[in-house]
Design a protein around this motif. Structure first.
Motif, short mmCIF file in Angstrom:
data_model
loop_
_atom_site.label_atom_id
_atom_site.label_comp_id
_atom_site.label_asym_id
_atom_site.label_seq_id
_atom_site.Cartn_x
_atom_site.Cartn_y
_atom_site.Cartn_z
N PRO A 106 7.31 13.17 46.26
CA PRO A 106 7.44 14.61 45.98
C PRO A 106 6.13 15.16 45.40
CG PRO A 106 9.03 13.27 44.74
CD PRO A 106 7.95 12.37 45.22
N ILE A 107 5.80 16.39 45.74
CA ILE A 107 4.66 17.09 45.15
C ILE A 107 5.19 18.42 44.61
CG2 ILE A 107 2.37 18.03 45.52
CD1 ILE A 107 2.01 16.06 47.79
N MET A 108 5.41 18.46 43.31
CA MET A 108 6.07 19.60 42.70
C MET A 108 5.08 20.49 41.96
SD MET A 108 9.16 18.72 43.55
CE MET A 108 10.38 19.54 42.52
N VAL A 109 5.31 21.79 42.06
CA VAL A 109 4.60 22.77 41.25
C VAL A 109 5.50 23.12 40.07
CG1 VAL A 109 3.61 25.08 41.17
CG2 VAL A 109 3.35 23.68 43.23
N ALA A 110 4.97 23.01 38.85
CA ALA A 110 5.80 23.16 37.66
C ALA A 110 5.28 24.26 36.74
CB ALA A 110 5.85 21.84 36.89
N ALA A 111 6.22 24.92 36.08
CA ALA A 111 5.90 25.94 35.08
C ALA A 111 6.56 25.55 33.76
CB ALA A 111 6.39 27.31 35.53
N ARG A 112 5.79 25.54 32.69
CA ARG A 112 6.28 25.10 31.38
C ARG A 112 6.49 26.29 30.45
NH1 ARG A 112 6.28 20.54 27.98
NH2 ARG A 112 6.13 21.09 25.77
N LEU A 113 7.64 26.28 29.78
CA LEU A 113 7.96 27.28 28.76
C LEU A 113 8.13 26.56 27.43
CD1 LEU A 113 8.85 30.13 27.82
CD2 LEU A 113 11.18 29.49 28.46
N ASP A 114 7.22 26.80 26.49
CA ASP A 114 7.29 26.15 25.19
C ASP A 114 8.47 26.69 24.39
OD1 ASP A 114 5.10 24.49 25.53
OD2 ASP A 114 3.69 26.00 24.80
N LEU A 115 9.25 25.78 23.81
CA LEU A 115 10.37 26.15 22.97
C LEU A 115 10.01 26.02 21.50
CD1 LEU A 115 13.26 24.41 24.93
CD2 LEU A 115 12.50 26.80 25.07
N THR A 116 9.38 24.90 21.16
CA THR A 116 8.86 24.67 19.81
C THR A 116 7.48 24.05 19.95
OG1 THR A 116 9.73 22.40 19.60
CG2 THR A 116 11.22 24.21 18.99
N LYS A 117 6.90 23.64 18.86
CA LYS A 117 5.58 23.03 18.90
C LYS A 117 5.58 21.74 19.71
CE LYS A 117 1.91 21.23 15.91
NZ LYS A 117 1.48 20.97 14.52
N ASN A 118 6.69 20.99 19.66
CA ASN A 118 6.73 19.68 20.30
C ASN A 118 7.70 19.59 21.48
OD1 ASN A 118 4.89 18.42 18.42
ND2 ASN A 118 6.57 18.46 16.93
N SER A 119 8.29 20.71 21.88
CA SER A 119 9.27 20.64 22.97
C SER A 119 9.09 21.82 23.93
CB SER A 119 10.70 20.66 22.41
OG SER A 119 11.00 21.89 21.80
N GLY A 120 9.59 21.63 25.14
CA GLY A 120 9.46 22.69 26.12
C GLY A 120 10.41 22.48 27.29
N LEU A 121 10.54 23.53 28.08
CA LEU A 121 11.38 23.50 29.27
C LEU A 121 10.47 23.65 30.48
CD1 LEU A 121 14.48 23.36 29.79
CD2 LEU A 121 14.41 25.85 30.05
N VAL A 122 10.64 22.75 31.47
CA VAL A 122 9.78 22.75 32.65
C VAL A 122 10.63 22.99 33.90
CG1 VAL A 122 8.15 21.43 34.04
CG2 VAL A 122 8.18 21.14 31.55
N LEU A 123 10.27 24.02 34.66
CA LEU A 123 10.90 24.32 35.93
C LEU A 123 9.95 23.89 37.05
CD1 LEU A 123 12.23 27.92 35.17
CD2 LEU A 123 13.45 25.76 34.92
N GLY A 181 12.55 20.10 46.94
CA GLY A 181 13.19 19.67 45.70
C GLY A 181 13.10 20.73 44.62
N LEU A 182 14.06 20.71 43.72
CA LEU A 182 14.09 21.60 42.56
C LEU A 182 14.38 20.77 41.33
CD1 LEU A 182 16.27 24.51 43.99
CD2 LEU A 182 13.79 24.53 43.71
N GLY A 183 13.85 21.18 40.19
CA GLY A 183 14.11 20.44 38.97
C GLY A 183 14.01 21.31 37.73
N ILE A 184 14.73 20.90 36.71
CA ILE A 184 14.60 21.51 35.38
C ILE A 184 14.58 20.37 34.37
CG2 ILE A 184 17.12 21.88 35.27
CD1 ILE A 184 16.48 24.30 33.43
N THR A 185 13.58 20.37 33.53
CA THR A 185 13.35 19.25 32.61
C THR A 185 13.16 19.75 31.19
OG1 THR A 185 12.25 18.00 34.38
CG2 THR A 185 11.87 17.27 32.13
N TYR A 186 13.79 19.04 30.27
CA TYR A 186 13.57 19.29 28.84
C TYR A 186 12.68 18.18 28.31
CZ TYR A 186 14.39 19.48 23.81
OH TYR A 186 14.22 19.52 22.45
N GLU A 187 11.55 18.55 27.71
CA GLU A 187 10.62 17.58 27.14
C GLU A 187 10.56 17.75 25.63
OE1 GLU A 187 6.84 18.06 28.98
OE2 GLU A 187 7.54 17.51 30.99
N ASN A 188 10.70 16.64 24.91
CA ASN A 188 10.59 16.63 23.45
C ASN A 188 9.63 15.51 23.09
OD1 ASN A 188 10.88 16.47 20.64
ND2 ASN A 188 12.99 17.22 20.74
#
Length: 235
Positions: A106-123, A181-188
């Motif tokens: 897969p070759i995905m283009v991702a956009a990150r939305l910061d939630l806190t200093k150490n976490s974010g949501l990636v579409l 493909g589609l994805g939503i990821t929570y990163e901490n």
């Protein structure tokens, strides 16, 4: 030969994951491009007109990288070992379970939305291509045999390689697959939790399409569809 190739493929993917986990801190220190290892479980089936398969268990494991263009946008290529397929059962006719094993890119283009200093949501969204490396298809055909007291149902069981030419006694699935493909990821920090889905755009088996057309299903075109819950670690 197919089993040996499949074992080697699994070993290579597993080895890459182990090496990245062992050298993760060093890789991160030397390169601005983060790497990750992920594994997931979910369901897969077929989609398309006149397809009526049931979902079956699916899984994936892989490694990838995250090349950032800026604080929001990034490119995420990865290499995965994926199990897909479907199940089907018709009362009085029989049942089938198809397992497809792919090496997938897969070759995905991702956009990150910061939630806190150490976490974010990636579409993320993007295309994928895959190559079938193994898998078995089990088929059980029910037949009614006349007896002295009526009919008795007996089962004929077959097990075929999923990929390979049908003239060689195999199921005949094409090895090449592609889709979106589609994805939503929570990163901490370094932990990754995600939901991923894939929609195949390539007919899985042209021979099945020909058989369906003989029975009057002119628009039969089975394609892969899958969804996974994933967990991973970012280096």
């Amino acid at each position: 030969m197919n089993n040996l190739f499949l074992r080697r493929t699994k070993f290579v993917v597993f080895s890459v994951c182990v090496v990245i986990m062992a050298l993760g801190k060093e890789v991160r220190a030397q390169s601005p491009v983060p790497f990750h290892a992920k594994a997931g479980a979910g369901i897969s089936s077929f989609w398309g007109k006149n397809t009526d398969g049931k979902a079956k268990f699916a899984y994936k494991v892989g490694v990838g990288m995250d090349y950032a263009f800026n604080k929001v946008w990034s490119l995420q290529p990865s290499l995965n070992f994926v199990s897909k397929g479907y199940k089907e059962e018709e009362t009085g006719i029989g049942k089938a379970s198809m397992n497809e094993l792919y090496l997938e890119l897969p070759i995905m283009v991702a956009a990150r939305l910061d939630l806190t200093k150490n976490s974010g949501l990636v579409l993320s969204a993007g295309p994928y291509v895959a190559y079938g490396v193994g898998g078995k298809t089990s088929v059980v055909v029910e037949k009614k045999i006349p007896t002295m007291v009526g009919y008795e149902t007996v089962e004929d069981k077959y097990k075929l390689d999923t990929f390979g030419h049908i003239n060689d006694g195999k199921m005949g699935n094409r090895r090449f697959d592609a889709g979106i493909g589609l994805g939503i990821t929570y990163e901490n920090r370094n932990i990754i939790l995600g939901l991923e889905s894939q929609l195949g755009l390539v007919n899985v088996n042209d021979k099945l399409k020909e058989v369906a057309e003989l029975t009057g299903l002119d628009d039969f075109a089975a394609k892969n569809i899958s969804a996974f819950v994933t967990v991973g670690y970012k280096f």
